[in-house]
Design a protein around this motif. Structure first.
Motif, short mmCIF file in Angstrom:
data_model
loop_
_atom_site.label_atom_id
_atom_site.label_comp_id
_atom_site.label_asym_id
_atom_site.label_seq_id
_atom_site.Cartn_x
_atom_site.Cartn_y
_atom_site.Cartn_z
N THR A 213 14.43 98.39 30.87
CA THR A 213 15.44 98.74 31.87
C THR A 213 14.78 99.07 33.19
N VAL A 214 13.71 99.87 33.16
CA VAL A 214 13.02 100.24 34.39
C VAL A 214 12.49 98.99 35.09
N PHE A 215 11.86 98.11 34.31
CA PHE A 215 11.27 96.91 34.91
C PHE A 215 12.32 96.05 35.59
N PHE A 216 13.38 95.72 34.84
CA PHE A 216 14.37 94.80 35.42
C PHE A 216 15.17 95.48 36.53
N PHE A 217 15.40 96.79 36.41
CA PHE A 217 16.11 97.52 37.46
C PHE A 217 15.31 97.46 38.76
N ILE A 218 14.02 97.75 38.68
CA ILE A 218 13.19 97.74 39.89
C ILE A 218 13.08 96.33 40.44
N VAL B 11 20.52 110.51 45.11
CA VAL B 11 19.86 110.97 43.88
C VAL B 11 20.87 111.03 42.76
N PHE B 12 22.02 111.65 43.06
CA PHE B 12 23.08 111.82 42.06
C PHE B 12 23.55 110.47 41.52
N TRP B 13 23.91 109.58 42.44
CA TRP B 13 24.45 108.28 42.00
C TRP B 13 23.39 107.44 41.31
N THR B 14 22.15 107.50 41.78
CA THR B 14 21.08 106.73 41.13
C THR B 14 20.89 107.22 39.71
N LEU B 15 20.86 108.54 39.56
CA LEU B 15 20.64 109.11 38.23
C LEU B 15 21.75 108.67 37.28
N ILE B 16 23.00 108.83 37.76
CA ILE B 16 24.15 108.45 36.93
C ILE B 16 24.08 106.97 36.59
N SER B 17 23.90 106.12 37.62
CA SER B 17 23.99 104.68 37.32
C SER B 17 22.80 104.23 36.51
N PHE B 18 21.61 104.83 36.74
CA PHE B 18 20.46 104.41 35.94
C PHE B 18 20.65 104.80 34.48
N LEU B 19 21.14 106.01 34.25
CA LEU B 19 21.31 106.44 32.86
C LEU B 19 22.39 105.62 32.16
N ILE B 20 23.48 105.32 32.89
CA ILE B 20 24.52 104.48 32.30
C ILE B 20 23.96 103.09 31.99
N LEU B 21 23.19 102.57 32.97
CA LEU B 21 22.58 101.25 32.78
C LEU B 21 21.66 101.26 31.56
N LEU B 22 20.84 102.31 31.47
CA LEU B 22 19.92 102.42 30.35
C LEU B 22 20.68 102.45 29.03
N PHE B 23 21.74 103.27 28.99
CA PHE B 23 22.54 103.40 27.77
C PHE B 23 23.19 102.07 27.40
N LEU B 24 23.85 101.46 28.41
CA LEU B 24 24.58 100.22 28.13
C LEU B 24 23.64 99.10 27.73
N LEU B 25 22.53 98.96 28.48
CA LEU B 25 21.60 97.88 28.16
C LEU B 25 20.98 98.08 26.79
N LYS B 26 20.69 99.34 26.47
CA LYS B 26 20.09 99.62 25.17
C LYS B 26 21.03 99.18 24.05
N ARG B 27 22.33 99.56 24.23
CA ARG B 27 23.31 99.21 23.21
C ARG B 27 23.62 97.72 23.22
N LEU B 28 23.88 97.20 24.45
CA LEU B 28 24.39 95.83 24.59
C LEU B 28 23.29 94.79 24.46
N ALA B 29 22.16 95.07 25.09
CA ALA B 29 21.18 93.99 25.25
C ALA B 29 19.90 94.21 24.45
#
Lengths: 367, 164
Positions: A213-218, B11-29
């Motif tokens: 995720t970090v890699f593709f995000f960056i 900072v707030f929005w990045t944290l939220i969107s990164f964590l959501i992205l991490l969660f979704l990608l982990k589950r979905l992809a």
């Protein structure tokens, strides 16, 4: 945003040449909203002397790599974005269009307070129309700024890409990769076999989702940052707030997963006891300096690249001759190509070092 | 300073969107993708191993076949050789027997011929004897028609007897 420095040029062919460059090189927003002070100066100059405006590259460049409350497209057209303010009187949400007049100059807007966009900082005005610094400090700006919007776009792009890749993996079980899948798979395998496995060791599987995720995000954000027009153009990974969050996630990940050897190395290293207090200080600084280096490295690399490209473009306006573009454009093209490499390289280095730090924290020592 | 001052909103929005992205990608992809890749790698490895085994099996079978073929060829040669020997033996025996048989026949024939010869000779002798007797009788008859000649003979015979 103002194209005034360009529009004020007398020579119309010059304008045409520059327009072509704008189309190709795409820093369409170079002459973007200059701050009020500069604008006022310019206006005064125009009014009094009537000669060409003074062009300040520093202001232009800093505007371009900075954040803004609306997404400028071209001329006086920009996408208004929601302004979300946490004020002592509760949430205040309104469109950023209210903070600009038809000439894209900042104007005051009254909702719960009277706000003014001063250099992309929302300030509160008191009854006399002066900036009320004390109240302004109590206002927290959670606006969907240009960078936040770009972030949402890149998150959507990532979800679309990897959603479709994942579905093709599900529908083509055991078969050779195809299409987007075959483009993504070598990168995933590269991250797994060349970043995660050698740095973390046999426990790498647990950290793969984070590293990927970090890699593709960056990487995607770096690439989108290189595209000068909407939906790219926002300098997301060149913003310290974004890199800070990424580094913070790595900091948490490293220390949450640190095993007893990791903590023993920090609090009970093999040194004479009287050195321990010094070692504690050094090691605790080390915990924070590693992610700090990650934060600064990514921010500085991406920002520096953008500054160089913008500086080269600015040369045309500093020398006030389109002939300068014969020197600037090849350099800009060279830099853009280099930035493509840097976009990948920085994503790789960030992921690599994150994997290295995680590896150091989860490594088993056998003394 | 503006450049290196993180704004709280981002900072707030990045944290939220990164964590959501991490969660979704982990589950979905990442989970399905990584497991699919892993699965495929394992199946490829399996297939390669199986191919190796099959190749070994093939080599073994080929060797076996070759050995069998060799054996069969040797057996054939053996059989041919034996057959030839047998044939030679039969031919030789037949020849011997033929010779022996021939020799016997020749012997018999010889004996028969001899017998026949002896018989023929005996007959010839008998014939000759009777013919001689007849001739002698006829001659004597003619000689002794006259009385004087009979007396002369008798006196001759008598002379012979005196001598004895």
């Amino acid at each position: 945003m103002y194209f005034s420095p360009i529009l004020n040029f007398k020579n119309s062919s010059l304008k045409a040449v520059i327009a072509v460059f704008i189309t190709f090189l795409s820093f369409n927003s170079y002459a973007k909203q200059e701050n009020e002070v500069i604008q006022n100066e310019v206006k005064e100059e125009n009014a009094t002397a009537g000669h060409e405006e003074k062009f300040d590259p520093t202001v232009t460049i800093l505007e371009h790599i900075g954040d803004s409350h609306s997404w400028h497209l071209w001329g006086h057209t920009s996408i208004p974005l929601p302004v979300i303010l946490w004020t002592p009187q509760g949430l205040d949400i309104f469109s950023s269009a209210h903070l600009l007049n038809e000439h894209h100059e900042p104007i005051a807007f009254t909702s719960k307070y009277t706000y003014l966009n001063e250099d992309e900082h929302i300030k509160v005005l008191d009854a006399n129309g002066k900036v009320d610094e004390a109240t302004s400090k109590e206002i927290y700006d959670f606006s969907i700024t240009k960078n936040v919007a770009a972030l949402f776009i890149s998150v959507t792009i990532l979800l679309i890409i990897f959603g479709s890749v994942a579905s093709s993996y599900k529908s083509r079980i055991g078969k050779a990769p195809k299409g987007l899948q075959s483009w993504i798979e070598p990168i995933i395998i590269f991250i797994r076999d060349d970043i995660a496995r050698p740095n973390i060791g046999f426990k790498f599987e647990r950290f793969m989702p984070l590293l990927l995720t970090v890699f593709f995000f960056i990487w995607i954000n770096n690439l989108l940052g290189l595209i000068p027009i909407f939906p790219g153009g926002a300098n997301v990974t060149g913003n310290i707030a974004v890199t800070m969050v990424l580094a913070f996630v790595i900091l948490i990940m490293v220390n949450v997963n640190g095993n007893k050897y990791y903590w023993r190395h920090i609090f009970k290293p093999d040194v004479p006891f009287w050195l321990l207090p010094i070692m504690w200080i050094v090691e605790i600084i080390g915990i924070f300096s590693k992610p700090f280096a990650l934060m600064v490295r990514l921010f500085a690399n991406i920002t520096a690249g953008h500054i160089i490209v913008l500086s080269l473009i600015s040369l045309i306006f500093i020398f006030k001759t389109a002939w300068m573009s014969f020197a600037s454009v090849p350099f800009v093209i060279f830099m853009d190509v280099l930035e493509l490499l840097v976009a990948f390289l920085q994503a790789f280095i960030f992921t690599m070092l994150a994997a290295l730090f995680i590896g150091m924290a989860v490594e088993d020592h056998h003394h | 300073m503006e450049l290196v001052t993180p704004s709280i909103g981002l900072v707030f929005w990045t944290l939220i969107s990164f964590l959501i992205l991490l969660f979704l990608l982990k589950r979905l992809a990442w989970k399905p993708v990584l497991s699919a890749i892993h699965e495929r790698e394992r199946s490829i490895e399996d297939a390669l191993n199986k191919a190796d085994l099959a190749r070994e099996e093939m080599a073994r079978l080929t060797n076996q076949n070759e050995a069998l073929l060799k054996e069969a060829r040797a057996e054939r040669d053996q059989i041919l050789k034996e057959a030839k020997e047998l044939k030679d033996a039969i031919v030789a025996e037949a020849k011997n027997q033929a010779q022996v048989e021939g020799a016997k026949l020749i012997e018999k024939a010889k004996i028969e011929i001899n017998n026949q010869k002896v018989a023929a000779l005996d007959e010839v002798k008998n014939q000759v004897a009777s013919l001689s007797l007849e001739i002698a009788e006829k001659v004597l008859r003619k000689q002794f028609d006259d009385k004087q000649k009979q007396d002369a003979l008798v006196s001759d015979l008598l002379k012979d007897v005196k001598l004895n």
